[in-house]
Design a protein around this motif. Structure first.
Motif, PDB file in Angstrom:
ATOM      1  N   LYS A  93       0.865  -1.173   0.000  1.00 55.81           N
ATOM      2  CA  LYS A  93       0.000   0.000   0.000  1.00 55.81           C
ATOM      3  C   LYS A  93       0.901   1.221   0.000  1.00 55.81           C
ATOM      4  O   LYS A  93       1.713   1.381   0.908  1.00 55.81           O
ATOM      5  CB  LYS A  93      -0.902   0.006   1.243  1.00 55.81           C
ATOM      6  CG  LYS A  93      -1.927   1.120   1.194  1.00 55.81           C
ATOM      7  CD  LYS A  93      -2.744   1.171   2.449  1.00 55.81           C
ATOM      8  CE  LYS A  93      -2.296   2.371   3.213  1.00 55.81           C
ATOM      9  NZ  LYS A  93      -2.976   2.786   4.348  1.00 55.81           N
ATOM     10  N   TRP A  94       0.758   2.049  -1.047  1.00 58.29           N
ATOM     11  CA  TRP A  94       1.616   3.234  -1.141  1.00 58.29           C
ATOM     12  C   TRP A  94       1.557   4.049   0.138  1.00 58.29           C
ATOM     13  O   TRP A  94       0.471   4.196   0.685  1.00 58.29           O
ATOM     14  CB  TRP A  94       1.132   4.095  -2.331  1.00 58.29           C
ATOM     15  CG  TRP A  94       1.951   5.319  -2.548  1.00 58.29           C
ATOM     16  CD1 TRP A  94       3.054   5.432  -3.343  1.00 58.29           C
ATOM     17  CD2 TRP A  94       1.717   6.620  -1.966  1.00 58.29           C
ATOM     18  NE1 TRP A  94       3.531   6.717  -3.275  1.00 58.29           N
ATOM     19  CE2 TRP A  94       2.730   7.464  -2.445  1.00 58.29           C
ATOM     20  CE3 TRP A  94       0.767   7.152  -1.090  1.00 58.29           C
ATOM     21  CZ2 TRP A  94       2.820   8.808  -2.093  1.00 58.29           C
ATOM     22  CZ3 TRP A  94       0.856   8.491  -0.720  1.00 58.29           C
ATOM     23  CH2 TRP A  94       1.871   9.304  -1.216  1.00 58.29           C
ATOM     24  N   ASP A 189       1.294  -3.073  -6.189  1.00 55.69           N
ATOM     25  CA  ASP A 189       0.416  -2.121  -5.491  1.00 55.69           C
ATOM     26  C   ASP A 189      -1.009  -2.672  -5.354  1.00 55.69           C
ATOM     27  O   ASP A 189      -1.628  -3.060  -6.346  1.00 55.69           O
ATOM     28  CB  ASP A 189       0.408  -0.806  -6.268  1.00 55.69           C
ATOM     29  CG  ASP A 189      -0.250   0.319  -5.495  1.00 55.69           C
ATOM     30  OD1 ASP A 189      -1.395   0.152  -5.025  1.00 55.69           O
ATOM     31  OD2 ASP A 189       0.374   1.378  -5.377  1.00 55.69           O
ATOM     32  N   TYR A 191      -3.806  -1.127  -4.506  1.00 52.89           N
ATOM     33  CA  TYR A 191      -4.929  -0.238  -4.855  1.00 52.89           C
ATOM     34  C   TYR A 191      -4.840   0.336  -6.269  1.00 52.89           C
ATOM     35  O   TYR A 191      -5.661   1.181  -6.637  1.00 52.89           O
ATOM     36  CB  TYR A 191      -5.007   0.932  -3.870  1.00 52.89           C
ATOM     37  CG  TYR A 191      -5.475   0.523  -2.492  1.00 52.89           C
ATOM     38  CD1 TYR A 191      -6.585  -0.286  -2.325  1.00 52.89           C
ATOM     39  CD2 TYR A 191      -4.806   0.990  -1.359  1.00 52.89           C
ATOM     40  CE1 TYR A 191      -7.016  -0.652  -1.061  1.00 52.89           C
ATOM     41  CE2 TYR A 191      -5.237   0.634  -0.091  1.00 52.89           C
ATOM     42  CZ  TYR A 191      -6.339  -0.192   0.052  1.00 52.89           C
ATOM     43  OH  TYR A 191      -6.765  -0.534   1.302  1.00 52.89           O
ATOM     44  N   LEU A 192      -3.857  -0.089  -7.034  1.00 53.07           N
ATOM     45  CA  LEU A 192      -3.690   0.495  -8.369  1.00 53.07           C
ATOM     46  C   LEU A 192      -4.987   0.387  -9.172  1.00 53.07           C
ATOM     47  O   LEU A 192      -5.600  -0.672  -9.251  1.00 53.07           O
ATOM     48  CB  LEU A 192      -2.557  -0.230  -9.104  1.00 53.07           C
ATOM     49  CG  LEU A 192      -2.203   0.353 -10.472  1.00 53.07           C
ATOM     50  CD1 LEU A 192      -1.549   1.726 -10.330  1.00 53.07           C
ATOM     51  CD2 LEU A 192      -1.268  -0.590 -11.224  1.00 53.07           C
ATOM     52  N   VAL A 196      -9.639   5.516  -4.313  1.00 51.00           N
ATOM     53  CA  VAL A 196      -8.980   5.657  -3.013  1.00 51.00           C
ATOM     54  C   VAL A 196      -9.228   7.056  -2.472  1.00 51.00           C
ATOM     55  O   VAL A 196      -9.783   7.921  -3.159  1.00 51.00           O
ATOM     56  CB  VAL A 196      -7.445   5.423  -3.126  1.00 51.00           C
ATOM     57  CG1 VAL A 196      -7.122   3.983  -3.430  1.00 51.00           C
ATOM     58  CG2 VAL A 196      -6.826   6.372  -4.135  1.00 51.00           C
ATOM     59  N   VAL A 198      -7.240  10.185  -0.301  1.00 52.63           N
ATOM     60  CA  VAL A 198      -5.976  10.687   0.221  1.00 52.63           C
ATOM     61  C   VAL A 198      -6.280  11.629   1.384  1.00 52.63           C
ATOM     62  O   VAL A 198      -7.097  12.537   1.246  1.00 52.63           O
ATOM     63  CB  VAL A 198      -5.204  11.431  -0.900  1.00 52.63           C
ATOM     64  CG1 VAL A 198      -4.083  12.265  -0.314  1.00 52.63           C
ATOM     65  CG2 VAL A 198      -4.652  10.445  -1.911  1.00 52.63           C
ATOM     66  N   HIS A 210      -6.531   5.860  -8.041  1.00 50.85           N
ATOM     67  CA  HIS A 210      -5.078   5.684  -7.911  1.00 50.85           C
ATOM     68  C   HIS A 210      -4.531   5.278  -9.283  1.00 50.85           C
ATOM     69  O   HIS A 210      -4.760   4.180  -9.757  1.00 50.85           O
ATOM     70  CB  HIS A 210      -4.845   4.603  -6.860  1.00 50.85           C
ATOM     71  CG  HIS A 210      -3.418   4.206  -6.671  1.00 50.85           C
ATOM     72  ND1 HIS A 210      -2.369   4.711  -7.397  1.00 50.85           N
ATOM     73  CD2 HIS A 210      -2.863   3.345  -5.795  1.00 50.85           C
ATOM     74  CE1 HIS A 210      -1.245   4.168  -6.998  1.00 50.85           C
ATOM     75  NE2 HIS A 210      -1.524   3.320  -6.017  1.00 50.85           N
ATOM     76  N   LEU A 219       2.491   9.764  -5.607  1.00 52.06           N
ATOM     77  CA  LEU A 219       1.239   9.092  -5.939  1.00 52.06           C
ATOM     78  C   LEU A 219       0.480   9.947  -6.955  1.00 52.06           C
ATOM     79  O   LEU A 219       0.351  11.153  -6.784  1.00 52.06           O
ATOM     80  CB  LEU A 219       0.376   8.940  -4.677  1.00 52.06           C
ATOM     81  CG  LEU A 219      -1.010   8.335  -4.896  1.00 52.06           C
ATOM     82  CD1 LEU A 219      -0.929   6.827  -4.993  1.00 52.06           C
ATOM     83  CD2 LEU A 219      -1.949   8.740  -3.771  1.00 52.06           C
ATOM     84  N   LEU A 221      -3.051  10.785  -8.419  1.00 56.36           N
ATOM     85  CA  LEU A 221      -4.473  10.611  -8.136  1.00 56.36           C
ATOM     86  C   LEU A 221      -5.275  11.317  -9.220  1.00 56.36           C
ATOM     87  O   LEU A 221      -5.112  12.520  -9.448  1.00 56.36           O
ATOM     88  CB  LEU A 221      -4.804  11.211  -6.765  1.00 56.36           C
ATOM     89  CG  LEU A 221      -6.195  10.893  -6.226  1.00 56.36           C
ATOM     90  CD1 LEU A 221      -6.262   9.444  -5.739  1.00 56.36           C
ATOM     91  CD2 LEU A 221      -6.558  11.845  -5.083  1.00 56.36           C
ATOM     92  N   LEU A 237      -2.998   7.226   2.694  1.00 58.25           N
ATOM     93  CA  LEU A 237      -3.920   6.694   1.691  1.00 58.25           C
ATOM     94  C   LEU A 237      -4.895   5.712   2.329  1.00 58.25           C
ATOM     95  O   LEU A 237      -4.513   4.916   3.179  1.00 58.25           O
ATOM     96  CB  LEU A 237      -3.072   5.978   0.638  1.00 58.25           C
ATOM     97  CG  LEU A 237      -3.742   5.361  -0.583  1.00 58.25           C
ATOM     98  CD1 LEU A 237      -4.283   6.464  -1.481  1.00 58.25           C
ATOM     99  CD2 LEU A 237      -2.715   4.543  -1.365  1.00 58.25           C
TER     100      LEU A 237
END
Ligand code: BTN
Length: 239
Positions: A93-94, A189, A191-192, A196, A198, A210, A219, A221, A237
């Protein structure tokens, strides 16, 4: 000679930050931290002897403002090491949390300080939940240990050796072929391509899609108002 073990210490990151590394990595491992540090001012809690608590000290040929991408490279290294144990359903997760089955299994804290001209001294800290099963340990977010994920006891020495090897390899690639990060990242990743949110401090919550990361590790967005870029140090995130 570049490995230091202790039973108890305030924080292996503090040891690593105080160490004067020049050309090689130095590693600090402990069984327990009295004041373990997490990202964004949080603490890192871990039961004595159960987990992997380690920090790498090194000096990198980059100015201070260009080192934050190395926290993403460290996450790739940690992912690869854990994966080598045969863990499935693993992802990043970023910017640098490792998840297994939607729960956090490891976190990374990169701390940096200016070294000599053009160099930065780094402490790359990793906390990996290995054999901890006690759910009464207060952590403040859903977590899992590798022991639960694998269904068996984790050999922390094996994992530590894998982390060290991966970290050295990943940092080598980070300096020789920095553009490789995007592909490695997008493969890992969790959630790519997904919606999401932020959390950006005073700016509140911003939701969007994402869309991946830049070569610098920002990141991307996608929102109604276009693409926005976020730095790992400034936001967190949510999926
Ligand atoms: C996070 O997810 O918030 C980052 C957690 C990092 C924890 C590790 S444990 C070893 C090293 N020493 C510390 O004090 N923190 C890092």
């Amino acid at each position: 000679d570049n490995l230091e073990l202790s039973y108890v210490t305030p924080s292996t990151n503090s040891l690593a930050l105080a160490h004067k590394s020049v050309d090689k990595f130095n590693f600090f491992l402990t069984e327990h931290q009295v004041s373990g540090k997490g990202r964004r001012g949080r603490s890192w809690v871990s039961k004595f002897g159960d987990n992997l608590l380690m920090s790498a000290a090194c000096r990198v040929p980059r100015p201070l403002h260009q080192v934050s991408v190395l926290s993403l490279w460290s996450a790739v290294a940690c992912y690869n090491a854990i994966k080598s144990l045969g863990v499935r359903e693993i992802g990043i997760k970023w910017p640098n949390d490792i998840y297994v089955n939607g729960k956090k299994v490891a976190g990374i804290l990169l701390e940096a300080k200016q070294s000599t001209e053009g160099y930065t001294h780094l402490a790359v800290g990793m906390g990996i939940n290995c054999n901890q099963l006690d759910k009464n340990v207060f952590i403040g977010q859903p977590w899992i240990s590798l022991r639960e994920a694998i269904g068996g006891y984790v050999d922390r020495n094996f994992l530590a050796a894998a982390v060290i090897e991966e970290l050295v390899n990943c940092f080598t690639v980070a300096f020789s072929k920095p553009d490789r990060l995007i592909e490695l990242w997008h493969d890992r990743d969790i959630y790519l391509g997904q919606n999401v949110c932020v959390l950006a401090g005073d700016d509140g919550e911003i939701s969007g899609v994402h869309q991946g990361i830049t070569p610098e590790g920002l990141l991307i967005l996608g929102t109604d108002t276009g693409e926005h870029y976020y730095n790992a140090g400034e936001v967190s995130l949510r999926g």
